[in-house]
Write an enzyme that holds these catalytic residues in place. Structure first.
Site, PDB file in Angstrom:
ATOM      1  N   ASN A   1       5.132  98.491  19.452  1.00 24.75           N
ATOM      2  CA  ASN A   1       6.502  97.990  19.546  1.00 24.75           C
ATOM      3  C   ASN A   1       7.459  98.817  18.687  1.00 24.75           C
ATOM      4  O   ASN A   1       8.455  99.354  19.168  1.00 24.75           O
ATOM      5  CB  ASN A   1       6.492  96.498  19.130  1.00 24.75           C
ATOM      6  CG  ASN A   1       7.888  95.917  19.048  1.00 24.75           C
ATOM      7  OD1 ASN A   1       8.764  96.458  18.387  1.00 24.75           O
ATOM      8  ND2 ASN A   1       8.112  94.816  19.716  1.00 24.75           N
TER       9      ASN A   1
ATOM     10  N   LYS B   1       3.965  84.579   4.804  1.00 24.89           N
ATOM     11  CA  LYS B   1       3.113  85.341   5.729  1.00 24.89           C
ATOM     12  C   LYS B   1       1.905  84.498   6.086  1.00 24.89           C
ATOM     13  O   LYS B   1       1.454  83.672   5.281  1.00 24.89           O
ATOM     14  CB  LYS B   1       2.626  86.642   5.079  1.00 24.89           C
ATOM     15  CG  LYS B   1       2.224  87.704   6.074  1.00 24.89           C
ATOM     16  CD  LYS B   1       3.445  88.408   6.628  1.00 24.89           C
ATOM     17  CE  LYS B   1       3.127  89.469   7.649  1.00 24.89           C
ATOM     18  NZ  LYS B   1       4.311  90.249   7.989  1.00 24.89           N
TER      19      LYS B   1
ATOM     20  N   THR C   1      13.257  95.855  15.441  1.00 27.42           N
ATOM     21  CA  THR C   1      12.681  96.606  14.321  1.00 27.42           C
ATOM     22  C   THR C   1      12.873  98.105  14.553  1.00 27.42           C
ATOM     23  O   THR C   1      13.320  98.828  13.656  1.00 27.42           O
ATOM     24  CB  THR C   1      11.197  96.252  14.144  1.00 27.42           C
ATOM     25  OG1 THR C   1      11.099  94.837  14.021  1.00 27.42           O
ATOM     26  CG2 THR C   1      10.620  96.905  12.907  1.00 27.42           C
TER      27      THR C   1
ATOM     28  N   SER D   1      15.406  88.108  13.722  1.00 28.24           N
ATOM     29  CA  SER D   1      14.750  86.793  13.639  1.00 28.24           C
ATOM     30  C   SER D   1      15.690  85.788  12.977  1.00 28.24           C
ATOM     31  O   SER D   1      15.776  84.630  13.385  1.00 28.24           O
ATOM     32  CB  SER D   1      13.460  86.876  12.816  1.00 28.24           C
ATOM     33  OG  SER D   1      12.371  87.179  13.641  1.00 28.24           O
TER      34      SER D   1
ATOM     35  N   LYS E   1      11.976  92.094   1.326  1.00 28.49           N
ATOM     36  CA  LYS E   1      12.610  92.600   2.554  1.00 28.49           C
ATOM     37  C   LYS E   1      13.808  91.738   2.942  1.00 28.49           C
ATOM     38  O   LYS E   1      14.883  92.250   3.245  1.00 28.49           O
ATOM     39  CB  LYS E   1      11.578  92.609   3.691  1.00 28.49           C
ATOM     40  CG  LYS E   1      12.062  93.326   4.924  1.00 28.49           C
ATOM     41  CD  LYS E   1      11.071  93.247   6.067  1.00 28.49           C
ATOM     42  CE  LYS E   1       9.754  93.885   5.747  1.00 28.49           C
ATOM     43  NZ  LYS E   1       8.851  93.947   6.925  1.00 28.49           N
TER      44      LYS E   1
ATOM     45  N   LYS F   1       9.949  83.072   5.114  1.00 25.45           N
ATOM     46  CA  LYS F   1      10.038  83.700   6.432  1.00 25.45           C
ATOM     47  C   LYS F   1       9.037  84.825   6.510  1.00 25.45           C
ATOM     48  O   LYS F   1       8.969  85.661   5.602  1.00 25.45           O
ATOM     49  CB  LYS F   1      11.462  84.283   6.619  1.00 25.45           C
ATOM     50  CG  LYS F   1      11.693  84.893   7.967  1.00 25.45           C
ATOM     51  CD  LYS F   1      12.232  83.877   8.936  1.00 25.45           C
ATOM     52  CE  LYS F   1      12.174  84.323  10.377  1.00 25.45           C
ATOM     53  NZ  LYS F   1      10.851  84.196  11.015  1.00 25.45           N
TER      54      LYS F   1
HETATM   55  P1  NAD Z   1       1.803  97.039  17.640  1.00 19.25           P
HETATM   56  O1  NAD Z   1       0.516  96.353  17.655  1.00 19.25           O
HETATM   57  O2  NAD Z   1       2.783  96.836  18.745  1.00 19.25           O
HETATM   58  O3  NAD Z   1       1.609  98.636  17.505  1.00 19.25           O
HETATM   59  C1  NAD Z   1       0.777  99.234  16.571  1.00 19.25           C
HETATM   60  C2  NAD Z   1       0.407 100.596  17.117  1.00 19.25           C
HETATM   61  O4  NAD Z   1      -0.301 101.322  16.121  1.00 19.25           O
HETATM   62  C3  NAD Z   1      -0.491 100.567  18.338  1.00 19.25           C
HETATM   63  O5  NAD Z   1      -0.045 101.517  19.268  1.00 19.25           O
HETATM   64  C4  NAD Z   1      -1.868 100.972  17.788  1.00 19.25           C
HETATM   65  O6  NAD Z   1      -2.667 101.599  18.760  1.00 19.25           O
HETATM   66  C5  NAD Z   1      -1.437 101.934  16.714  1.00 19.25           C
HETATM   67  N1  NAD Z   1      -2.442 102.212  15.695  1.00 19.25           N
HETATM   68  C6  NAD Z   1      -3.301 101.352  15.089  1.00 19.25           C
HETATM   69  N2  NAD Z   1      -4.080 102.016  14.200  1.00 19.25           N
HETATM   70  C7  NAD Z   1      -3.672 103.298  14.240  1.00 19.25           C
HETATM   71  C8  NAD Z   1      -4.067 104.486  13.561  1.00 19.25           C
HETATM   72  N3  NAD Z   1      -5.036 104.453  12.644  1.00 19.25           N
HETATM   73  N4  NAD Z   1      -3.438 105.651  13.853  1.00 19.25           N
HETATM   74  C9  NAD Z   1      -2.448 105.694  14.764  1.00 19.25           C
HETATM   75  N5  NAD Z   1      -2.032 104.603  15.435  1.00 19.25           N
HETATM   76  C10 NAD Z   1      -2.644 103.433  15.181  1.00 19.25           C
HETATM   77  O7  NAD Z   1       2.461  96.647  16.235  1.00 19.25           O
HETATM   78  P2  NAD Z   1       3.974  96.735  15.787  1.00 19.25           P
HETATM   79  O8  NAD Z   1       4.617  95.411  15.973  1.00 19.25           O
HETATM   80  O9  NAD Z   1       4.606  97.952  16.381  1.00 19.25           O
HETATM   81  O10 NAD Z   1       3.783  96.908  14.209  1.00 19.25           O
HETATM   82  C11 NAD Z   1       3.487  98.177  13.628  1.00 19.25           C
HETATM   83  C12 NAD Z   1       3.756  98.088  12.142  1.00 19.25           C
HETATM   84  O11 NAD Z   1       5.116  97.693  11.945  1.00 19.25           O
HETATM   85  C13 NAD Z   1       2.909  97.064  11.362  1.00 19.25           C
HETATM   86  O12 NAD Z   1       2.716  97.557  10.053  1.00 19.25           O
HETATM   87  C14 NAD Z   1       3.825  95.850  11.296  1.00 19.25           C
HETATM   88  O13 NAD Z   1       3.506  94.985  10.215  1.00 19.25           O
HETATM   89  C15 NAD Z   1       5.151  96.538  11.107  1.00 19.25           C
HETATM   90  N6  NAD Z   1       6.319  95.737  11.456  1.00 19.25           N
HETATM   91  C16 NAD Z   1       6.490  95.246  12.705  1.00 19.25           C
HETATM   92  C17 NAD Z   1       7.623  94.497  13.005  1.00 19.25           C
HETATM   93  C18 NAD Z   1       7.892  93.991  14.388  1.00 19.25           C
HETATM   94  O14 NAD Z   1       8.962  93.393  14.587  1.00 19.25           O
HETATM   95  N7  NAD Z   1       7.024  94.215  15.360  1.00 19.25           N
HETATM   96  C19 NAD Z   1       8.562  94.230  11.995  1.00 19.25           C
HETATM   97  C20 NAD Z   1       8.359  94.768  10.725  1.00 19.25           C
HETATM   98  C21 NAD Z   1       7.235  95.532  10.463  1.00 19.25           C
END
Ligand code: NAD
Length: 418
Positions: free
Chosen positions: A224, A109, A193, A352, A97, A73
């Site tokens: 997000n 992944k 999340t 999920s 995780k 997953k």
């Molecule tokens: P997203 O694309 O919705 O948001 C990422 C945000 O980070 C954006 O606002 C972007 O502008 C910002 N960003 C990028 N580089 C940056 C920097 N150098 N400094 C400050 N801000 C920066 O992505 P997301 O889904 O919110 O995911 C964010 C993190 O959470 C990732 O590491 C992802 O793997 C992890 N994650 C997400 C989920 C999920 O369900 N969406 C689940 C587990 C982990």
């Protein structure tokens, strides 16, 4: 990419954490020997007919680290910086995780080396469909279940499900999670999340005697995960004093109007120019005096130097791998309580899992039911990790790996592998 080192290469980082906890738990050497490698990896070429009539090939990967506890997953990432060791490392992270929240899954992944912002909507759809065709023999509801990750979303999952279902000849909603609700997605998935982050922060705050009412929060990454965490922490009484995205960091010592910031980001695509806030650099923001820091952007943000400047009492890792191993050491030495990524951001994969269960049963839950079950899972996982950290006198990251590796090692023993 060839510049990643053992401080930034996710595959090497997670191998190191794994070795460390296998030693702490005094497990037979065969546990590390089996878990240090990825069970299966596929590299594919994904040709796309571009709008101008030319054909361009993109490189894609899918990695399955284990299926000891269940099907693999993990998400699919579209990013120009994707490389094989990153995908393999992230698939290992998914194993630990899913095991820490006790889901019947292994880790997987996927990724495509592409900047999706350079593609038209039509090109993006072709890329999504062709990538899923290319890896179709490797995925399935009982085999490997992808989901969204960086730069992929519910619409992209919808195209992928449609393409996969064309190959099977019937609709297979359970092959991918994080899809639109109208295609069998789960209510509550998009906030899951961030909701999980807020639940673990609430539990950690109780343990360290931090009152969330008026607690000052800094959020790096306002996508997000970061924005949902911010809204929910504000609902718990916290004050969000700063937030950043890839273009800017904004700060207001008296607190940002978090819902207005979310609207501003949605309408303008950035936090830049948000009224009533001062602009800071990312580095300045991470060093602000605050109670809680939520890194929710990308990997390797809190390195040794930055970790030495952090002033928070509590760090909630919304992102995957935001802290480098040397940064982690500094945070531990400074006594900062860290809720590690594999626990803190596990709410997404937990819902999920709920989505997949609903798809297999063809019976759909209310958002309230989803949130209640998420609450139970996250609190149980937090408590288990916290108990492990007390029992062995280790930090929460080591404890989280210990909970999951122990669970996997027990299953390996039952299978007769060790
Ligand atoms: P997203 O694309 O919705 O948001 C990422 C945000 O980070 C954006 O606002 C972007 O502008 C910002 N960003 C990028 N580089 C940056 C920097 N150098 N400094 C400050 N801000 C920066 O992505 P997301 O889904 O919110 O995911 C964010 C993190 O959470 C990732 O590491 C992802 O793997 C992890 N994650 C997400 C989920 C999920 O369900 N969406 C689940 C587990 C982990």
């Amino acid at each position: 990419m060839t510049t990643a080192t053992e401080l930034t290469n996710p595959y090497l980082i997670v191998q190191k954490y794994l070795k460390d906890v296998c030693d702490k738990l005094d497990l037979p050497p065969s546990v590390y020997e089996i878990l240090k490698e990825t069970k299966r990896v596929m590299e594919v070429s994904v040709p796309v007919k571009m709008d101008d009539g030319s054909v361009k090939s993109f490189i894609g990967y899918r990695a399955q680290h284990t299926d000891i506890l269940g099907p693999a997953k993990g998400g699919i990432r579209f990013h120009p910086g994707v490389y094989l060791d990153e995908v393999k490392g992230l698939s290992m992270w998914m194993t630990f995780k899913t095991a820490v929240v006790n889901l019947p899954y292994g880790g997987g992944k996927g990724g495509v080396v592409v900047n999706p912002r350079e593609l038209s909507r039509n090109e993006l759809e072709q890329l999504s469909r062709n990538y899923i065709r290319a890896i179709s023999t490797m995925i399935g509801p009982e085999l490997d279940i992808p989901a969204p990750d960086v730069n992929t979303n519910a619409q992209i999952m919808g195209w992928m499900i449609d393409e996969y279902s064309k190959l099977t000849g019937y609709n297979v909603p359970g092959v991918i999670t994080g899809k639109p609700v109208g295609l069998g997605g789960s209510l509550g998935r998009s906030e899951a999340t961030g909701r999980g982050v807020a639940i673990t922060v609430r539990e950690a705050a109780k343990k360290i005697g931090l009152d969330l009412k008026g607690a000052k929060v800094v959020i790096q990454g306002f996508g997000n995960v970061g924005s949902t965490s911010g809204v929910l922490l504000a609902e718990l009484g916290a004050t969000i004093i700063a937030a950043s995205d890839s273009r800017s960091a904004i700060y207001n010592a008296g607190g940002l109007d978090i819902k207005a910031a979310v609207r501003h980001k949605k309408e303008t695509g950035a936090l830049l120019d948000f009224l009533g806030a001062t602009r800071l650099t990312n580095e300045e923001m991470l060093a602000l005096p605050c109670d809680i820091l939520v890194p929710a952007a990308l990997e390797n943000q809190l390195n040794r130097e930055v970790a030495g400047k952090v002033q928070a009492r509590l760090i909630a890792e919304g992102a995957n791998g935001p802290t480098t191993p040397d940064g982690n050491q500094v945070l531990n030495e400074r006594g900062i309580f860290v809720i590690p990524d594999i626990l803190c951001n596990a709410g997404g994969v937990t819902v999920s899992y709920f989505e997949w269960v609903q798809n297999l049963a063809n019976y759909y839950w209310t958002e309230e039911e989803v949130n209640q079950r998420l609450e139970l899972k996250m609190v149980a996982a937090f408590d288990e990790v916290y108990q492990m950290s007390r029992q062995y006198g280790v930090d929460m990251r080591s404890a989280a790996y210990m909970v999951s590796v122990k669970r996997i090692a027990d299953a390996m023993a039952f299978r007769g592998w060790i």
